[in-house]
Design a protein around this motif. Structure first.
Motif, short mmCIF file in Angstrom:
data_model
loop_
_atom_site.label_atom_id
_atom_site.label_comp_id
_atom_site.label_asym_id
_atom_site.label_seq_id
_atom_site.Cartn_x
_atom_site.Cartn_y
_atom_site.Cartn_z
N ASP A 38 -56.68 -3.38 -14.88
CA ASP A 38 -55.95 -3.92 -13.72
C ASP A 38 -56.79 -4.22 -12.52
OD1 ASP A 38 -53.44 -4.46 -14.85
OD2 ASP A 38 -52.26 -2.72 -14.13
N PHE A 39 -56.22 -5.15 -11.66
CA PHE A 39 -56.86 -5.40 -10.48
C PHE A 39 -55.58 -5.32 -9.46
CE2 PHE A 39 -58.64 -7.18 -6.82
CZ PHE A 39 -59.86 -7.44 -6.78
N VAL A 40 -55.65 -4.13 -8.72
CA VAL A 40 -54.31 -3.90 -8.18
C VAL A 40 -54.48 -3.57 -6.37
CG1 VAL A 40 -52.37 -2.18 -7.83
CG2 VAL A 40 -53.34 -2.95 -9.78
N PHE A 41 -53.75 -4.22 -5.56
CA PHE A 41 -53.75 -3.93 -4.22
C PHE A 41 -52.78 -3.25 -3.57
CE2 PHE A 41 -56.09 -8.05 -4.05
CZ PHE A 41 -57.10 -7.96 -3.31
N ILE A 42 -53.11 -2.14 -2.95
CA ILE A 42 -52.09 -0.87 -2.40
C ILE A 42 -52.15 -1.60 -1.03
CG2 ILE A 42 -51.70 1.24 -1.92
CD1 ILE A 42 -52.14 1.22 -4.63
N THR A 43 -50.81 -1.82 -0.56
CA THR A 43 -50.83 -2.26 0.98
C THR A 43 -49.64 -1.76 1.60
OG1 THR A 43 -51.00 -4.36 2.25
CG2 THR A 43 -49.40 -4.34 0.66
N ALA A 48 -49.11 4.22 6.69
CA ALA A 48 -48.18 4.03 5.29
C ALA A 48 -48.41 5.21 4.37
CB ALA A 48 -48.15 2.62 4.79
N GLY A 49 -49.71 5.76 4.21
CA GLY A 49 -50.26 6.37 3.04
C GLY A 49 -51.03 5.91 2.23
N LYS A 50 -51.85 4.68 2.54
CA LYS A 50 -52.55 4.30 1.50
C LYS A 50 -53.95 4.98 1.39
CE LYS A 50 -53.16 0.40 4.23
NZ LYS A 50 -52.23 0.75 5.44
N SER A 51 -54.41 5.38 2.50
CA SER A 51 -55.92 6.17 2.33
C SER A 51 -55.49 7.49 1.77
CB SER A 51 -56.32 6.70 3.67
OG SER A 51 -56.69 5.25 4.37
N THR A 52 -54.37 8.12 1.93
CA THR A 52 -54.19 9.56 1.13
C THR A 52 -53.91 9.24 -0.19
OG1 THR A 52 -52.84 9.99 3.24
CG2 THR A 52 -52.25 11.09 1.23
N LEU A 53 -53.28 8.05 -0.71
CA LEU A 53 -53.08 7.85 -1.96
C LEU A 53 -54.51 7.71 -2.67
CD1 LEU A 53 -50.45 5.36 -3.40
CD2 LEU A 53 -52.80 5.32 -4.36
N ILE A 54 -55.41 7.14 -2.17
CA ILE A 54 -56.90 6.92 -2.67
C ILE A 54 -57.53 8.38 -2.70
CG2 ILE A 54 -59.06 6.14 -2.24
CD1 ILE A 54 -57.41 3.63 -2.95
N LYS A 55 -57.26 9.19 -1.59
CA LYS A 55 -57.74 10.48 -1.65
C LYS A 55 -57.24 11.42 -2.89
CE LYS A 55 -58.89 10.91 3.12
NZ LYS A 55 -58.22 10.87 4.47
N LEU A 56 -55.90 11.27 -2.87
CA LEU A 56 -55.36 11.93 -4.25
C LEU A 56 -55.95 11.63 -5.50
CD1 LEU A 56 -51.42 12.24 -3.42
CD2 LEU A 56 -53.24 13.94 -2.66
N LEU A 57 -56.26 10.16 -5.49
CA LEU A 57 -56.80 9.66 -6.81
C LEU A 57 -58.17 10.40 -7.16
CD1 LEU A 57 -55.70 5.99 -6.64
CD2 LEU A 57 -54.96 7.55 -8.45
N TYR A 58 -59.18 10.41 -6.14
CA TYR A 58 -60.57 11.13 -6.37
C TYR A 58 -60.26 12.80 -6.02
CZ TYR A 58 -61.95 10.49 -1.64
OH TYR A 58 -61.89 10.59 -0.18
N MET A 59 -59.12 13.20 -5.87
CA MET A 59 -59.15 14.56 -5.61
C MET A 59 -59.87 15.16 -4.19
SD MET A 59 -58.22 16.78 -8.87
CE MET A 59 -57.24 17.88 -7.99
N GLY A 60 -59.90 14.00 -3.38
CA GLY A 60 -60.52 14.50 -1.76
C GLY A 60 -59.30 15.40 -1.26
N HIS A 205 -54.76 -3.72 4.65
CA HIS A 205 -53.57 -3.93 5.34
C HIS A 205 -53.69 -5.36 5.63
CE1 HIS A 205 -56.78 -3.15 8.36
NE2 HIS A 205 -55.84 -4.20 9.30
N ASP A 206 -54.49 -6.01 5.18
CA ASP A 206 -54.83 -7.51 5.39
C ASP A 206 -54.04 -8.49 4.58
OD1 ASP A 206 -55.71 -9.84 5.93
OD2 ASP A 206 -57.90 -9.40 5.75
N ARG A 207 -52.76 -9.04 5.09
CA ARG A 207 -52.01 -9.95 4.27
C ARG A 207 -52.99 -11.15 3.84
NH1 ARG A 207 -46.00 -10.03 6.31
NH2 ARG A 207 -45.36 -7.85 6.12
N GLU A 208 -53.76 -11.76 4.60
CA GLU A 208 -54.31 -12.88 4.50
C GLU A 208 -55.34 -12.70 3.08
OE1 GLU A 208 -56.95 -15.82 4.27
OE2 GLU A 208 -57.89 -14.07 4.78
N TYR A 219 -46.75 -1.74 -2.70
CA TYR A 219 -46.41 -1.77 -1.13
C TYR A 219 -45.85 -0.55 -1.03
CZ TYR A 219 -46.16 -6.66 -1.30
OH TYR A 219 -46.61 -7.99 -1.56
N LEU A 220 -46.44 0.20 0.26
CA LEU A 220 -46.12 1.45 0.78
C LEU A 220 -45.60 1.08 2.35
CD1 LEU A 220 -49.16 3.81 -0.05
CD2 LEU A 220 -46.79 3.73 -1.24
N GLU A 221 -44.56 2.00 2.61
CA GLU A 221 -44.11 1.98 4.16
C GLU A 221 -43.79 3.47 4.40
OE1 GLU A 221 -42.25 -2.26 4.68
OE2 GLU A 221 -40.61 -0.73 5.22
#
Ligand code: ADP
Length: 249
Positions: A38-43, A48-60, A205-208, A219-221
């Motif tokens: 897949d090619f997925v955007f998290i926005t 909203a928690g985007k960076s945290t989600l990435i950190k959990l994925l690599y176990m930062g 966070h870039d909608r464009e 989407y996260l909020e």
């Protein structure tokens, strides 16, 4: 949009994941699945928690509740000893590049292979040179990161993320510090990694940026997963006035 694929096609599965920092909930009860390749955007807005989600994925960071499976590894149960095995599956790209300034571009990229246990100098050299060629930095192999432009630094970081042939590439706001031309080049490289079979997860966070890609968006909020804001997708169904062009941050 929830999809109905068999669970075994999912390379990433989050179920009811919550992450707290003290009293702050960075993520609350977040669930989703991402399929292989897949090619997925998290926005979502800032915070909203985007960076945290990435950190959990690599176990930062470790999650507080819930569970997550990455390519068959259960992050809620993983031991410290198994973290290198998880990290070999994943390449990570950061907004601020996180290159080591005292090492050359070549050395920054080679370090990943050395850390992964590759012993053959000639194999490392060949692979790193191939990657630097791919990202257009062959002529900067001996340069130190502080002497490069932002776009060049990020392309070095992309080479570093790809060099171990990871199944998953995570990119946390990879274009946020770049000008449009440099951003485009970095995204093209992520597409190339995707074409080679990698699963790509990008926060922005870039909608464009989202509007230019026909990719799935999560989407996260306020730390929760929400349905797509209707201004982002299926635009042909909407009145133009309904679009929200305001800042998300
Ligand atoms: P985003 O990447 O979407 O901007 P973050 O994941 O960085 O959001 O942050 C989500 C929330 O968690 C924010 O309220 C932030 O302040 C908080 N947070 C993130 N990291 C930490 C931390 N290490 N300590 C305390 N709070 C944090």
């Amino acid at each position: 949009m929830e999809h109905s694929n068999a669970l075994e096609n999912q390379i990433i599965r989050f179920s009811g994941v919550t992450k707290r920092f003290g009293r702050v909930y960075a993520l609350r009860d977040v669930s989703f699945g991402i399929r292989k390749n897949d090619f997925v955007f998290i926005t979502g807005p800032s915070g909203a928690g985007k960076s945290t989600l990435i950190k959990l994925l690599y176990m930062g960071e470790r999650m507080s509740e819930g569970y997550a499976i990455i390519d068959g590894m259960n992050l809620a149960r993983i031991s410290r000893r198994q973290i290198p095995e998880l990290r070999r599956k994943i390449g990570v790209i950061f907004q601020d590049f996180k290159l080591i300034g005292s090492l050359t571009v070549f050395q920054n990229v080679a370090l990943v292979m050395e850390a992964a246990g590759f012993k053959s100098r000639s194999m490392i050299k060949e692979r790193v040179e191939d990657l630097l060629e791919l990202v257009g930095l062959a002529h900067h192999a001996d340069a130190y990161p502080p002497t490069l432009s932002g776009g060049e630094k990020q392309r070095a970081a992309v080479a570093r993320a790809m060099v171990g042939k990871p199944k998953i590439i995570l990119a946390d706001e990879p274009t946020a510090s770049l000008d449009p031309a440099a951003s485009e080049r970095v995204l093209q490289l992520l597409r190339a990694a995707h074409a080679r079979g990698a699963t790509i997860v990008i926060t922005t966070h870039d909608r464009e940026l989202l509007s230019r890609f026909d990719a799935r968006v999560i989407y996260l909020e306020n730390g929760r997963r929400v349905e797509a804001p209707d201004c982002d997708r299926g635009a042909e169904m909407q009145e133009p006035e309904a679009r929200d062009d305001g800042e998300m941050a």
